[in-house]
Design an enzyme around this catalytic site. Structure first.
Site, PDB file in Angstrom:
ATOM      1  N   GLU A 288     -16.619  65.084 -22.347  1.00 32.42           N
ATOM      2  CA  GLU A 288     -15.750  66.178 -21.926  1.00 32.42           C
ATOM      3  C   GLU A 288     -15.411  66.011 -20.455  1.00 32.42           C
ATOM      4  O   GLU A 288     -15.985  65.169 -19.767  1.00 32.42           O
ATOM      5  CB  GLU A 288     -16.407  67.539 -22.165  1.00 32.42           C
ATOM      6  CG  GLU A 288     -17.678  67.780 -21.361  1.00 32.42           C
ATOM      7  CD  GLU A 288     -18.302  69.122 -21.678  1.00 32.42           C
ATOM      8  OE1 GLU A 288     -17.702  69.907 -22.427  1.00 32.42           O
ATOM      9  OE2 GLU A 288     -19.404  69.392 -21.164  1.00 32.42           O
ATOM     10  N   ARG A 292     -13.905  71.561 -12.494  1.00 33.34           N
ATOM     11  CA  ARG A 292     -14.436  72.364 -11.378  1.00 33.34           C
ATOM     12  C   ARG A 292     -15.425  71.515 -10.593  1.00 33.34           C
ATOM     13  O   ARG A 292     -15.745  70.398 -10.990  1.00 33.34           O
ATOM     14  CB  ARG A 292     -15.155  73.596 -11.928  1.00 33.34           C
ATOM     15  CG  ARG A 292     -16.231  73.217 -12.956  1.00 33.34           C
ATOM     16  CD  ARG A 292     -17.089  74.384 -13.371  1.00 33.34           C
ATOM     17  NE  ARG A 292     -17.907  74.092 -14.528  1.00 33.34           N
ATOM     18  CZ  ARG A 292     -19.037  73.404 -14.526  1.00 33.34           C
ATOM     19  NH1 ARG A 292     -19.485  72.883 -13.386  1.00 33.34           N
ATOM     20  NH2 ARG A 292     -19.736  73.204 -15.630  1.00 33.34           N
TER      21      ARG A 292
END
Length: 448
Positions: A288, A292
Site C-alpha cells: 500500500e 502522509r
C-alpha cells in the site's frame, strides 16, 4: 508563501511540526480538545484554538471546526500530521475549496490510493510487483470464497478503506474463510463505515519494508531509502530501523526504482511511503501507499540528514526538490522504539493516567520525540503512544547497543509502559542478528 500554519493534530507530531516551523520562520496555530488544554503543543504554538470536547469526533476529526479555526486565525496552510484526518480525502478537498494549502497530496490522489483495490490496479498498470489478489471490492462472502479459491490459500481479508491493522483477518483454509471474512467485514463497518473487502494471497513470514519518497509539483520524484518495520504486534509497528539488514545495494536500487515508479504512476506529490512485503528470496510486492508523514520518519532523517517535515512544507509551498536521487546518501544506522502507555502483562491494555516522575535519555545520537512532561495527565481518549526514542550510530550493532542503553535510562512513574518489553525485544539474539519478520513477536512471545 506560507507564513502561518495550523497543525490539525496533537501530541509529539504536533510538537515536531511546530519546531520545524519555528526554524522556517512560520507562525503556528495549535488546535486542541478540552482534554488537551494543558498539552505541550498548546503551550509551544504561537496561537491555540479549542475545537471541541475530548472525543476525537468532536475535535481532532471535526472538519468544520478545524477549517473555522484556520480561517479565523488566517492560517494559510494546514498540516494534518499522522492519524486523524491525515489521509482523509474529504478534508483535503475541503481545504482546497477554502483555498487553504493542505500539506500533503491532492485530495483525488488520497482518494485513489486510500482505496486498496484502486491502488493495486494502479500499480499493476505501472508494472510494479503486486501480491496476487482480487480485482474488485467484495461484500458477498460466497463470491469472496470462490475468488479466494482462485487466489490460493492462505489469503488475507482486508478492508478496502482500512488501515492501522483494522478490518484484517487471515484464512489459512477454505473452512476458516467464512468466519474470517465476516469478522473482518464487521470490524471494517464499525471502524470505517464501509464493509467493502479485498482479498490477496497471504505472504507468510515476510519482512515489512517501506520506502520514503519525496515528489514535488514538477514531476521530480526521489526515494530516501528503506525502513524495516517488521517488528509488529497485531499489525501495529513496534520497532523500526533504517537501513534494513535484509536489503543490500542491489535490492535497494530495485525496490527504490519500484517505489519511484509507483509514486509517478499515482501522480503523487509531497512526502509519502511505499510499503512492500519482502520474501526471503528477495521477491517483493507492493502492499500500500501511505499518503502522509509516518510515525517512523525520524529514522530516515537520521540516515539521510533530510528534514522531512521541512521538505513537506517546501513542496506544498510550490518549491522544487532541492536534491536529486544521485545526491541521496544513506549513512550509519538508526532505530526507533515507540514508547506506549500500556501494560504488556495485561495484553497491552492502554494505561492512561498522571505521570508522577519522568526521566528520558539524552546524549550523542539519541533523539526523543514526546509531548509528555512530569505531572502530565495522559488522557484516555487517544492513541497510547507517548514518546519515540530514536538512536543513531555507525552501524546496526552499535545502534542496538545505544538503544538498549537509552531504554535503560527511561523512568516513567505513575503509569505502566512497554519500556521493559522493548528492552527485552532488543536483547533477543534473533533481533540482534537481524533475523526478523512480521511474525517475530508472535513467534517469540506466543502468549501475547
Amino acid at each position: 508563501m506560507i507564513k502561518k500554519l495550523l497543525i490539525a493534530n496533537r501530541g509529539e507530531i504536533a510538537i515536531r511540526i511546530i519546531r520545524t516551523c519555528k526554524e522556517m520562520g512560520i507562525k503556528t496555530v495549535a488546535v486542541y480538545s478540552q482534554a488537551d488544554a494543558e498539552s505541550l503543543h498548546v503551550q509551544l504554538a504561537d496561537e491555540a484554538v479549542c475545537i471541541g470536547s475530548a472525543k476525537a469526533a468532536d475535535s481532532y476529526i471535526n472538519m468544520p471546526n478545524i477549517i473555522t479555526a484556520a480561517v479565523e486565525t488566517k492560517a494559510q496552510a494546514i498540516h494534518p500530521g499522522f492519524g486523524f484526518l491525515s489521509e482523509n480525502s474529504q478534508f483535503a478537498k475541503l481545504c482546497e475549496a477554502c483555498h487553504i494549502t493542505f500539506i500533503g497530496p491532492d485530495s483525488d490522489i488520497i482518494a485513489r490510493l486510500g482505496n486498496k483495490a484502486v491502488a493495486r490496479q494502479t500499480m499493476v498498470d505501472a508494472s510494479v510487483p503486486v501480491i496476487p489478489g482480487c480485482q474488485k471490492a467484495l461484500t458477498d462472502v460466497k463470491e469472496a470464497l470462490e475468488i479466494a479459491k482462485e487466489i490460493g490459500f492462505p489469503v488475507i481479508v482486508k478492508a478496502v478503506l482500512g488501515g492501522g491493522g483494522k478490518g484484517m483477518r487471515v484464512a489459512y483454509t477454505e473452512e476458516e474463510f467464512e468466519n474470517a471474512f465476516l469478522m473482518a467485514q464487521k470490524e471494517s463497518g464499525l471502524a470505517f463505515g464501509d464493509e467493502s473487502m479485498y482479498l490477496e494471497h497471504f505472504v507468510e513470514n515476510p519482512r515489512h519494508i517501506e520506502f520514503q519518497i519525496l515528489a514535488d509539483n514538477y514531476g521530480n520524484v526521489i526515494h530516501l531509502g528503506e525502513r524495516d518495520c517488521s517488528v509488529q504486534r497485531n499489525h501495529q509497528k513496534v520497532i523500526e530501523e533504517s537501513p534494513s539488514a535484509a536489503v543490500d545495494e542491489e535490492l535497494r536500487e530495485r525496490m527504490g526504482k519500484a517505489a519511484v515508479l509507483a509514486a509517478k504512476a499515482a501522480g503523487y506529490k509531497n512526502a509519502g511511503t511505499i510499503e512492500f512485503l519482502l520474501e526471503k528470496d528477495k521477491s517483493f510486492y507492493f502492499m500500500e501507499m501511505n499518503t502522509r508523514i509516518q510515525v517512523e520518519h525520524p529514522v530516515t532523517e537520521w540516515v539521510t540528514g533530510i528534514d522531512l517535515i521541512k521538505a513537506q512544507i517546501r513542496i506544498a509551498d510550490g518549491k522544487r526538490l532541492s536534491i536529486a536521487q544521485k545526491d541521496v546518501t544513506i549513512s550509519g544506522h538508526a532505530i526507533e522504539c515507540r514508547i506506549n502507555a500500556e501494560d504488556p502483562e495485561r495484553h497491552f491494555m492502554p494505561c492512561p493516567g498522571r505521570i508522577t516522575d519522568l526521566h528520558l535519555p539524552g546524549g550523542n545520537g539519541i533523539r526523543v520525540d514526546t509531548a509528555v512532561y512530569n505531572d502530565y495527565a495522559i488522557p484516555p481518549y487517544y492513541d497510547s503512544m507517548i514518546a519515540k526514542i530514536i538512536v543513531y550510530d555507525k552501524d546496526r550493532r552499535s545502534a542496538i547497543r545505544k538503544m538498549i542503553s537509552a531504554l535503560g535510562e527511561v523512568a516513567i512513574e505513575g503509569v505502566k509502559t512497554n519500556v521493559d518489553f522493548l528492552y527485552e525485544l532488543l536483547n533477543q539474539p534473533d533481533f540482534q542478528e537481524g533475523n526478523i519478520t512480521t511474525d517475530f513477536i508472535p513467534q517469540h512471545y506466543p502468549d501475547l
